[in-house]
Design a protein around this motif. Structure first.
Motif, PDB file in Angstrom:
ATOM      1  N   ALA A  16       0.802  -1.223   0.000  1.00  0.00           N
ATOM      2  CA  ALA A  16       0.000   0.000   0.000  1.00  0.00           C
ATOM      3  C   ALA A  16       0.836   1.276   0.000  1.00  0.00           C
ATOM      4  O   ALA A  16       0.529   2.228  -0.716  1.00  0.00           O
ATOM      5  CB  ALA A  16      -0.951   0.006   1.202  1.00  0.00           C
ATOM      6  N   HIS A  17       1.894   1.285   0.833  1.00  0.00           N
ATOM      7  CA  HIS A  17       2.667   2.522   1.038  1.00  0.00           C
ATOM      8  C   HIS A  17       4.132   2.310   0.661  1.00  0.00           C
ATOM      9  O   HIS A  17       4.602   1.163   0.642  1.00  0.00           O
ATOM     10  CB  HIS A  17       2.562   2.962   2.507  1.00  0.00           C
ATOM     11  CG  HIS A  17       1.145   3.114   2.973  1.00  0.00           C
ATOM     12  ND1 HIS A  17       0.602   2.339   3.974  1.00  0.00           N
ATOM     13  CD2 HIS A  17       0.159   3.930   2.525  1.00  0.00           C
ATOM     14  CE1 HIS A  17      -0.676   2.671   4.136  1.00  0.00           C
ATOM     15  NE2 HIS A  17      -0.970   3.630   3.272  1.00  0.00           N
ATOM     16  N   PRO A  18       4.849   3.411   0.428  1.00  0.00           N
ATOM     17  CA  PRO A  18       6.222   3.284  -0.060  1.00  0.00           C
ATOM     18  C   PRO A  18       7.178   2.493   0.831  1.00  0.00           C
ATOM     19  O   PRO A  18       8.151   1.955   0.332  1.00  0.00           O
ATOM     20  CB  PRO A  18       6.678   4.746  -0.201  1.00  0.00           C
ATOM     21  CG  PRO A  18       5.424   5.513  -0.428  1.00  0.00           C
ATOM     22  CD  PRO A  18       4.382   4.809   0.392  1.00  0.00           C
ATOM     23  N   ASP A  19       6.927   2.390   2.135  1.00  0.00           N
ATOM     24  CA  ASP A  19       7.884   1.656   2.976  1.00  0.00           C
ATOM     25  C   ASP A  19       7.394   0.264   3.392  1.00  0.00           C
ATOM     26  O   ASP A  19       8.111  -0.477   4.066  1.00  0.00           O
ATOM     27  CB  ASP A  19       8.210   2.464   4.244  1.00  0.00           C
ATOM     28  CG  ASP A  19       6.950   2.838   5.033  1.00  0.00           C
ATOM     29  OD1 ASP A  19       5.852   2.832   4.440  1.00  0.00           O
ATOM     30  OD2 ASP A  19       7.062   3.144   6.231  1.00  0.00           O
ATOM     31  N   ASP A  20       6.193  -0.129   2.989  1.00  0.00           N
ATOM     32  CA  ASP A  20       5.593  -1.368   3.498  1.00  0.00           C
ATOM     33  C   ASP A  20       6.364  -2.628   3.101  1.00  0.00           C
ATOM     34  O   ASP A  20       6.569  -3.530   3.922  1.00  0.00           O
ATOM     35  CB  ASP A  20       4.148  -1.518   3.000  1.00  0.00           C
ATOM     36  CG  ASP A  20       3.209  -0.489   3.599  1.00  0.00           C
ATOM     37  OD1 ASP A  20       3.588   0.165   4.589  1.00  0.00           O
ATOM     38  OD2 ASP A  20       2.093  -0.339   3.060  1.00  0.00           O
ATOM     39  N   ALA A  21       6.760  -2.704   1.831  1.00  0.00           N
ATOM     40  CA  ALA A  21       7.406  -3.935   1.353  1.00  0.00           C
ATOM     41  C   ALA A  21       8.733  -4.172   2.055  1.00  0.00           C
ATOM     42  O   ALA A  21       9.061  -5.308   2.427  1.00  0.00           O
ATOM     43  CB  ALA A  21       7.623  -3.861  -0.150  1.00  0.00           C
ATOM     44  N   ASP A 130      -5.611   1.041   4.618  1.00  0.00           N
ATOM     45  CA  ASP A 130      -5.060   0.835   3.267  1.00  0.00           C
ATOM     46  C   ASP A 130      -4.471  -0.571   3.121  1.00  0.00           C
ATOM     47  O   ASP A 130      -4.567  -1.188   2.060  1.00  0.00           O
ATOM     48  CB  ASP A 130      -3.956   1.852   2.963  1.00  0.00           C
ATOM     49  CG  ASP A 130      -4.490   3.241   2.627  1.00  0.00           C
ATOM     50  OD1 ASP A 130      -5.688   3.368   2.300  1.00  0.00           O
ATOM     51  OD2 ASP A 130      -3.684   4.195   2.682  1.00  0.00           O
ATOM     52  N   HIS A 131      -3.820  -1.065   4.195  1.00  0.00           N
ATOM     53  CA  HIS A 131      -3.222  -2.405   4.132  1.00  0.00           C
ATOM     54  C   HIS A 131      -4.313  -3.455   3.953  1.00  0.00           C
ATOM     55  O   HIS A 131      -4.167  -4.412   3.193  1.00  0.00           O
ATOM     56  CB  HIS A 131      -2.438  -2.722   5.402  1.00  0.00           C
ATOM     57  CG  HIS A 131      -1.294  -1.794   5.679  1.00  0.00           C
ATOM     58  ND1 HIS A 131      -0.584  -1.831   6.861  1.00  0.00           N
ATOM     59  CD2 HIS A 131      -0.731  -0.799   4.940  1.00  0.00           C
ATOM     60  CE1 HIS A 131       0.368  -0.909   6.835  1.00  0.00           C
ATOM     61  NE2 HIS A 131       0.295  -0.262   5.688  1.00  0.00           N
ATOM     62  N   ARG A 132      -5.416  -3.273   4.689  1.00  0.00           N
ATOM     63  CA  ARG A 132      -6.509  -4.258   4.597  1.00  0.00           C
ATOM     64  C   ARG A 132      -7.176  -4.208   3.225  1.00  0.00           C
ATOM     65  O   ARG A 132      -7.420  -5.236   2.597  1.00  0.00           O
ATOM     66  CB  ARG A 132      -7.529  -3.998   5.714  1.00  0.00           C
ATOM     67  CG  ARG A 132      -6.994  -4.329   7.104  1.00  0.00           C
ATOM     68  CD  ARG A 132      -8.009  -4.034   8.187  1.00  0.00           C
ATOM     69  NE  ARG A 132      -7.994  -2.650   8.614  1.00  0.00           N
ATOM     70  CZ  ARG A 132      -9.050  -1.840   8.675  1.00  0.00           C
ATOM     71  NH1 ARG A 132     -10.236  -2.282   8.327  1.00  0.00           N
ATOM     72  NH2 ARG A 132      -8.938  -0.598   9.088  1.00  0.00           N
TER      73      ARG A 132
HETATM   74 ZN   LIG Z   1       1.754   1.063   5.182  1.00  0.00          ZN
END
Ligand SMILES: [Zn+2]
Length: 234
Positions: A16-21, A130-132
């Motif tokens: 979802a977000h730039p740092d999640d992965a 957003d993750h869900r």
């Molecule tokens: Zn995130």
């Protein structure tokens, strides 16, 4: 617990977000990229509401630069931004069409994303909306949409059965060894200064400890990342 030893030819990570992965599976992405896998990292939102930022335009530019830097650290081949607004991700038909287009274009053997069923992490945190939304959208896109021609016929030829590795899960059934890659994972996370600057002092220690803890859970002595492996079958 299944030991995932295969190095896929192509892997698609969607977060979802730039740092999640980087946080969820940076060690695995670095390992696979280093062993010849074509790794694509797709990020759904611009991360424009992250941290304490009050200038969404400036923040999304900053986070794009950070994302590209982190991608270089991990050695991923392609970074794709779908550029939705932070906090506004919805599991819509339009979003699933874009996800299916990615899957049918790159034709990965495995898709990595976050487990949308993981909601409450003790009393410390509950999973970002957003993750869900993202996790369910990816699962819905993998199966049935990407596999069945009648869904989004304009998005390309259907794919075969895909494996999905769900990171940030409360029900892991699979582990991947990331021995020697914690430094790279931390370096990629450090690139995300806008979001993670306040954790810079503890990042090395926390990430290394979690990776060792994950390995211990499966009886190992090194470092690992845990996943829930599911298949978009039927
Ligand atoms: Zn995130």
């Amino acid at each position: 617990m299944h030991t995932y030893t295969k190095i896929p030819d192509t892997a698609l990570a969607i977060f979802a977000h730039p740092d999640d992965a980087e946080i969820a599976c940076g060690g695995t992405l670095a390992r696979w990229a280093g062993e010849g896998c074509h790794v694509i990292l797709a990020v759904a939102t611009q991360g424009d509401k992250g941290g304490d930022g009050d200038d969404p335009g400036r923040l999304s530019e900053e986070r794009t630069r950070e994302l590209l830097e982190a991608g270089r650290v991990l050695g991923v081949n392609d970074v794709i931004q779908l550029a939705y607004l932070d906090g506004e991700l919805e599991n819509t038909i339009e979003f699933r069409r874009r996800l299916v287009t990615l899957m049918r274009s790159f034709r990965p053997e495995v898709v990595l994303t976050g487990d949308p069923t993981a909601v409450f992490f003790g009393d410390l945190y509950y999973n970002h909306r957003d993750h869900r939304q993202l996790g369910w959208a990816v699962l819905d896109a993998v199966f049935p949409a990407a596999r069945q021609r009648a869904y989004f016929p304009e998005a390309g030829d259907p794919v075969e059965e895909l494996e999905v590795l769900l990171a940030a899960t409360l029900e892991p059934n699979t582990w991947i060894g990331i021995d020697g890659l914690v430094d790279k994972k931390v370096a990629a996370m450090r690139a995300h200064r806008a979001q993670l600057a306040r954790y810079q002092d503890s990042l090395d220690r926390v990430v290394a400890e979690r990776a060792r803890q994950a390995a211990r859970m499966v009886g190992g002595t090194g470092e690992a990342e845990l996943f829930r492996l599911v298949r978009g079958g039927a």
